[in-house]
Design a protein around this motif. Structure first.
Motif, PDB file in Angstrom:
ATOM      1  N   LEU A 123      20.700 -22.671   4.703  1.00 52.13           N
ATOM      2  CA  LEU A 123      20.866 -23.610   5.800  1.00 52.13           C
ATOM      3  C   LEU A 123      19.498 -23.977   6.365  1.00 52.13           C
ATOM      4  CD1 LEU A 123      23.218 -24.957   7.363  1.00 52.13           C
ATOM      5  CD2 LEU A 123      23.078 -23.071   8.988  1.00 52.13           C
ATOM      6  N   SER A 124      19.212 -25.261   6.426  1.00 48.73           N
ATOM      7  CA  SER A 124      17.871 -25.719   6.811  1.00 48.73           C
ATOM      8  C   SER A 124      17.494 -25.300   8.229  1.00 48.73           C
ATOM      9  CB  SER A 124      17.788 -27.245   6.680  1.00 48.73           C
ATOM     10  OG  SER A 124      18.769 -27.869   7.489  1.00 48.73           O
ATOM     11  N   THR A 125      18.466 -25.048   9.093  1.00 40.28           N
ATOM     12  CA  THR A 125      18.175 -24.678  10.478  1.00 40.28           C
ATOM     13  C   THR A 125      17.966 -23.177  10.664  1.00 40.28           C
ATOM     14  OG1 THR A 125      20.557 -24.570  10.908  1.00 40.28           O
ATOM     15  CG2 THR A 125      19.451 -26.643  11.401  1.00 40.28           C
ATOM     16  N   VAL A 126      18.101 -22.401   9.599  1.00 41.60           N
ATOM     17  CA  VAL A 126      17.948 -20.942   9.688  1.00 41.60           C
ATOM     18  C   VAL A 126      16.620 -20.535   9.064  1.00 41.60           C
ATOM     19  CG1 VAL A 126      18.887 -18.710   8.977  1.00 41.60           C
ATOM     20  CG2 VAL A 126      20.420 -20.544   9.671  1.00 41.60           C
ATOM     21  N   ASP A 127      15.818 -19.781   9.808  1.00 39.62           N
ATOM     22  CA  ASP A 127      14.511 -19.326   9.353  1.00 39.62           C
ATOM     23  C   ASP A 127      14.695 -18.186   8.347  1.00 39.62           C
ATOM     24  OD1 ASP A 127      11.906 -18.545   8.988  1.00 39.62           O
ATOM     25  OD2 ASP A 127      11.421 -18.406  11.116  1.00 39.62           O
ATOM     26  N   THR A 128      14.054 -18.309   7.195  1.00 40.93           N
ATOM     27  CA  THR A 128      14.187 -17.269   6.168  1.00 40.93           C
ATOM     28  C   THR A 128      13.516 -15.959   6.581  1.00 40.93           C
ATOM     29  OG1 THR A 128      12.210 -18.120   5.045  1.00 40.93           O
ATOM     30  CG2 THR A 128      14.347 -18.916   4.267  1.00 40.93           C
TER      31      THR A 128
END
Length: 465
Positions: free
Chosen positions: A349-354
């Motif tokens: 998910l692009s909004t979640v920081d890896t």
């Protein structure tokens, strides 16, 4: 000693190769969109990476309605002599369906329809035409005909094939009782199982083309000079529909009072493909009495969310150092650096920081000893996000570690000096030394006594003379 060390080195190298395990891919986790679904069970699958990116009650057993015909089509493609083979609609087929209508009358069960393309008993059509009739318009008589002929006159034989294939595909929550999908309390599946079945079907030659066709014309048959035209009832394929979704690729709809609204469909955009399975969406109407297709709304929301927010991302790079366990007998180093065996990619998910991913190392050995080759597996890295395990990846040596004879001998000597065997040997040696000293003292004393006696005897003889 040199011969012993050489043999030991060879054995250690052989052992290191014998326990090597090939790298494992990392799976994505199921992210939660900001909206809710009307469907009771659902799963969204990224086809290209074989990744489940969303699920809701995915293992709940549901009545699948006419989505059963996906498996019917798959068995037909697999078992029929050819797609051009001609099959005749069996006699009395509609009598069988009339029993169903009597059991579920329309006034009480308005959605338990025997969906039909009105093929005539005795009419001859190609296998490919019957498959199109099923996948596009949920034709129950087409499903019946395929099952009856391929099952060699027995629907049960065909149903057995369906269940055997489901088990072969790893479906653990599925049982088929008929090929057309009309409601039966003993017929059920899960969203996850239907995903597996559909993925298998899409791997078969021709299925995707059948499933994503908008219109199919059969040509003349022995009962109809004009032939038949089958139109895809999935409104997401209809450009004039309010539910039209660009990039939709079929595959199957289904409805019944007990099943709710069901949908299995695929969508592709910018080279990314997703498969959605939705079961038991409610029947809803607007204030004017028009049907609201809640399962289609769910599919549109899921596809939009996935195409907008998900990306195939590297969450861990191959060059990243992960852990530095101690290593014995290595030239010039006391630690060996580890790294992932390969880049770890997954749908994210692009909004979640890896950086929120938690890692946990599990080493292969209790302790590492040289020699070690670059790329040799020395551990496993587990990746977690919140309460979900994303997957695992092998950890391998970043570089070679050569065997040091000097370090080996030094450790052997140091270990021996601290060993209980040396202490025992020292105790034994001390004891033996003491015994030896006692024995020597005894001998010396005995000889001294003897000399004294001889001296006294000599003195006595001299005095007597």
């Amino acid at each position: 000693m040199k011969r012993f060390i050489s043999i030991l080195t060879v054995l250690m190298v052989l052992f290191s190769f014998s326990v090597y395990i090939s790298p494992q891919e990392v799976n994505a986790i199921s992210f939660r969109p900001t909206f809710g679904l009307k469907s009771d069970a659902a799963i969204l699958y990224h086809v290209d990476t074989k990744t489940v990116v969303f699920e809701k009650n995915a293992d709940k057993q549901c009545s699948p309605a006419q989505t059963v015909q996906i498996m019917t089509a798959a068995i037909a493609i697999d078992k029929a002599q050819s797609m051009e083979a001609v099959i005749e609609i069996p006699p009395n087929v509609y009598n069988e369906f009339e029993k169903y209508r009597n059991k579920y009358p329309s006034e009480s069960f308005p959605y338990n329809e025997v969906t039909s393309c009105y093929l005539e008993e005795g009419e001859q059509l190609k296998v490919q035409d019957l498959i199109s009739a099923m996948l596009l318009e949920s034709s129950c008589e087409a499903a019946y005909a395929l099952a009856y002929v391929i099952g060699q006159g027995s629907l049960q034989n065909f149903v057995n094939m369906m269940n055997e294939k489901a088990a072969e595909l790893g479906c653990t929550g599925t049982n088929f009782t008929n090929p057309h999908g009309l409601y039966d309390e003993k017929q059920y599946t899960t969203a996850r199982d239907m995903m597996k079945i559909t993925e298998y079907a899409m791997s078969l030659p021709g299925f995707t083309e059948f499933a994503q066709a908008v219109t199919v014309k059969t040509g003349a048959t022995n009962k109809s000079a004009e032939g038949h035209e089958f139109n895809n009832v999935n409104l997401m394929m209809n450009s004039s529909s309010d539910y039209y979704y660009q990039g939709t690729k079929g595959i199957k709809t289904g409805n019944s009072n007990q099943s709710g609204r069901c949908l299995v469909t695929k969508a592709t955009r910018d080279g990314e493909s997703y498969l959605a399975v939705l079961f038991n969406a409610p029947f809803v109407q607007d204030e004017y009495g028009n049907d609201i297709f809640t399962h289609l709304n769910d599919a549109v929301q899921l596809f939009d969310w996935a195409f907008t927010n998900l990306e195939h991302k590297v969450v861990l790079e191959e060059t990243q150092e992960i852990g530095s366990p101690k290593i014995r007998f290595a030239k010039g180093k006391d630690y060996i650096n580890l790294k992932p065996a390969h880049d770890v990619k997954c749908m994210w998910l692009s909004t979640v920081d890896t950086s929120n991913i938690i890692t946990e190392i599990d080493y292969v050995y209790d302790e590492v000893s040289a020699p070690v080759k670059a790329g040799e597996k020395l551990g496993t890295l587990k990746l977690r996000y919140l309460d979900n395990e994303i997957g695992t990846v092998d950890l391998v040596a970043y570089s070679d570690a050569e065997f040091s004879y000097t370090k080996y001998l030094s450790e052997v000597f140091t270990t021996y000096l601290k060993s209980s065997s040396l202490k025992s040997a020292l105790r034994i040696a001390t004891g033996l030394s003491l015994l030896y000293l006692v024995f020597v003292g005894y001998i010396i004393n005995l000889r001294a006594k003897k000399r004294r006696e001889q001296k006294n005897a000599a003195a006595l003889r001299s005095k007597n003379q």
